[in-house]
Design a protein around this motif. Structure first.
Motif, PDB file in Angstrom:
ATOM      1  N   LEU A 204       0.496  -1.188   0.662  1.00 45.28           N
ATOM      2  CA  LEU A 204      -0.225  -0.061   0.053  1.00 45.28           C
ATOM      3  C   LEU A 204       0.738   1.096   0.144  1.00 45.28           C
ATOM      4  O   LEU A 204      -0.028   2.000  -0.808  1.00 45.28           O
ATOM      5  N   ASP A 205       2.032   0.888   0.249  1.00 45.63           N
ATOM      6  CA  ASP A 205       3.215   2.350   1.291  1.00 45.63           C
ATOM      7  C   ASP A 205       3.589   2.467  -0.603  1.00 45.63           C
ATOM      8  O   ASP A 205       3.685   3.405  -1.065  1.00 45.63           O
ATOM      9  N   SER A 206       3.721   1.402  -1.291  1.00 46.32           N
ATOM     10  CA  SER A 206       4.547   1.375  -2.565  1.00 46.32           C
ATOM     11  C   SER A 206       4.004   2.117  -3.797  1.00 46.32           C
ATOM     12  O   SER A 206       4.208   3.073  -4.740  1.00 46.32           O
ATOM     13  N   ILE A 207       2.238   1.269  -3.554  1.00 44.86           N
ATOM     14  CA  ILE A 207       1.520   1.747  -4.489  1.00 44.86           C
ATOM     15  C   ILE A 207       0.827   3.648  -3.876  1.00 44.86           C
ATOM     16  O   ILE A 207       0.704   4.749  -5.395  1.00 44.86           O
ATOM     17  N   THR A 208       0.732   4.214  -3.049  1.00 39.09           N
ATOM     18  CA  THR A 208       0.396   4.708  -3.087  1.00 39.09           C
ATOM     19  C   THR A 208       1.233   6.066  -2.699  1.00 39.09           C
ATOM     20  O   THR A 208       0.416   7.798  -2.998  1.00 39.09           O
ATOM     21  N   TYR A 209       2.618   5.701  -2.824  1.00 42.06           N
ATOM     22  CA  TYR A 209       3.589   6.990  -2.757  1.00 42.06           C
ATOM     23  C   TYR A 209       3.323   7.952  -3.883  1.00 42.06           C
ATOM     24  O   TYR A 209       3.147   7.750  -4.909  1.00 42.06           O
ATOM     25  N   ASP A 210       4.024   9.123  -3.473  1.00 38.47           N
ATOM     26  CA  ASP A 210       3.271  10.102  -4.742  1.00 38.47           C
ATOM     27  C   ASP A 210       2.159  10.334  -5.513  1.00 38.47           C
ATOM     28  O   ASP A 210       2.206  10.252  -6.565  1.00 38.47           O
ATOM     29  N   THR A 211       1.083   9.864  -5.064  1.00 33.09           N
ATOM     30  CA  THR A 211      -0.413  10.257  -5.466  1.00 33.09           C
ATOM     31  C   THR A 211      -0.918  11.332  -4.295  1.00 33.09           C
ATOM     32  O   THR A 211      -0.721  11.315  -3.243  1.00 33.09           O
ATOM     33  N   ASP A 212      -2.797  11.299  -4.881  1.00 34.17           N
ATOM     34  CA  ASP A 212      -2.987  11.372  -4.003  1.00 34.17           C
ATOM     35  C   ASP A 212      -3.490  10.792  -2.900  1.00 34.17           C
ATOM     36  O   ASP A 212      -4.443  11.609  -1.632  1.00 34.17           O
ATOM     37  N   TYR A 213      -3.408   9.672  -2.886  1.00 35.21           N
ATOM     38  CA  TYR A 213      -3.750   8.896  -1.325  1.00 35.21           C
ATOM     39  C   TYR A 213      -2.386   8.420  -0.613  1.00 35.21           C
ATOM     40  O   TYR A 213      -2.520   7.679   0.235  1.00 35.21           O
ATOM     41  N   GLU A 214      -0.929   9.293  -0.820  1.00 29.90           N
ATOM     42  CA  GLU A 214      -0.191   8.926  -0.145  1.00 29.90           C
ATOM     43  C   GLU A 214      -0.616   8.700   1.527  1.00 29.90           C
ATOM     44  O   GLU A 214       0.762   8.238   1.757  1.00 29.90           O
ATOM     45  N   TRP A 215      -1.484   9.614   1.488  1.00 32.62           N
ATOM     46  CA  TRP A 215      -1.232   9.887   3.772  1.00 32.62           C
ATOM     47  C   TRP A 215      -2.250   8.472   3.842  1.00 32.62           C
ATOM     48  O   TRP A 215      -1.833   8.015   5.321  1.00 32.62           O
ATOM     49  N   LEU A 216      -2.684   7.608   2.841  1.00 31.72           N
ATOM     50  CA  LEU A 216      -2.625   5.682   3.047  1.00 31.72           C
ATOM     51  C   LEU A 216      -1.342   5.224   3.800  1.00 31.72           C
ATOM     52  O   LEU A 216      -1.192   4.524   4.163  1.00 31.72           O
ATOM     53  N   GLY A 217      -0.720   5.679   2.748  1.00 37.23           N
ATOM     54  CA  GLY A 217       0.872   4.524   3.363  1.00 37.23           C
ATOM     55  C   GLY A 217       1.519   5.311   4.614  1.00 37.23           C
ATOM     56  O   GLY A 217       2.211   4.574   5.283  1.00 37.23           O
ATOM     57  N   ALA A 218       1.043   6.013   5.449  1.00 37.92           N
ATOM     58  CA  ALA A 218       1.072   5.905   6.319  1.00 37.92           C
ATOM     59  C   ALA A 218       0.894   5.063   6.921  1.00 37.92           C
ATOM     60  O   ALA A 218       1.807   5.107   8.524  1.00 37.92           O
ATOM     61  N   LEU A 219       0.145   4.653   7.196  1.00 36.29           N
ATOM     62  CA  LEU A 219       0.039   3.582   7.874  1.00 36.29           C
ATOM     63  C   LEU A 219       0.884   2.386   8.135  1.00 36.29           C
ATOM     64  O   LEU A 219       1.028   1.987   8.497  1.00 36.29           O
TER      65      LEU A 219
END
Length: 265
Positions: A204-219
């Motif tokens: 999830l961190d890798s997929i969402t990094y530098d996207t609008d959903y990057e905050w999800l990767g903080a989990l």
């Protein structure tokens, strides 16, 4: 004090040795290949540029070249060996800590001991601390020896920082496994959930990094442990360190609360 933790550490000593030996073999193989990579790494660097950003970040890390010892170590050892393999391993191992007591019918004996359930959970977790530290100390020494043997040099402070932060990262992964262990009666299910959460949030961190959903990767714990930033860029992110420390304490505390409230009968 800490009788349970010492007992559990004794039980895990052999596994610690085996894990260290396995990683020593991985380090020897990886360092042995570096001289040839250093000479012909231009083609590999060109290949890295063709990889999708998500794939490169997930399995190689934020490096742009493999011909430097720092970039090589991150891409070939730390990103795969520490962030993925060891992270999953400690979550999986921690998944058996409490669930095994319940699954094997030792819960009644546990309830008869003159200790609280919370203390039992905490001491079980503390047994992982010397394991994590020992593996990092041994591998740090082995990697440095390999660097010397291939006639390279590296900033020892940055390298020590990578291993220091990895201790917090791996303990956070262990905390995830511990929470799974107090939540399920089945060892296999607890181990699968613990390891699955670590790997799933890593993706999830890798997929969402530098996207609008990057905050999800903080989990994901992996968001807060970036070997490339430390070893290649020399950037030690204290916020990430704090997040890992707080997350580990919170996971252990939550595990203790859940186990206190469980009906073991």
């Amino acid at each position: 004090m800490l009788e349970i933790a010492r007992f559990e550490w004794g039980r895990r000593a052999r596994g610690t040795v085996l894990l260290s030996v396995a990683f020593l073999a991985l380090i020897a193989l990886t360092m042995g290949l570096f001289p040839s990579i250093r000479e012909t790494g231009g083609e590999l660097d060109a290949y890295l540029e063709t990889l999708p950003p998500e794939v490169a970040r997930a399995f190689v890390g934020d490096v742009t070249t493999l011909t430097t010892i720092e970039g090589y170590l991150v891409s070939q050892l730390y990103q795969f060996g520490w962030v993925i393999l060891l992270g999953i391993y400690f979550a999986y191992a921690a998944g058996s800590t409490i669930a095994s007591e319940v699954e094997r019918g030792r819960a009644d004996m546990l309830l008869s001991l003159p200790i609280t359930r919370a203390r039992f959970v905490v001491e079980k977790f503390l047994a992982f601390v010397p394991v994590v530290v020992a593996v990092n100390v041994v591998t740090f020494a082995a990697i440095y020896a390999g660097i010397v043997l291939v006639d390279e040099s590296i900033d020892l402070a940055d390298m020590a920082a990578v291993h220091g932060v990895s201790v917090l990262y791996l303990l956070a992964c262990g905390g995830i496994g511990l929470l799974a262990s107090v939540s399920f009666d089945s060892v296999r299910r607890a181990q699968t959930v613990g390891a699955g959460v670590v790997f799933g949030t890593f993706l999830l961190d890798s997929i969402t990094y530098d996207t609008d959903y990057e905050w999800l990767g903080a989990l994901s714990a992996s968001r807060h442990f970036d070997p490339a930033a430390i070893l290649v860029a020399g950037d030690l992110e204290w916020t990430g360190i704090l997040v890992l420390a707080v997350a580990t304490v919170a996971l252990v505390a939550a595990s203790a609360v859940v186990f206190e409230r469980r009906d073991l009968q």
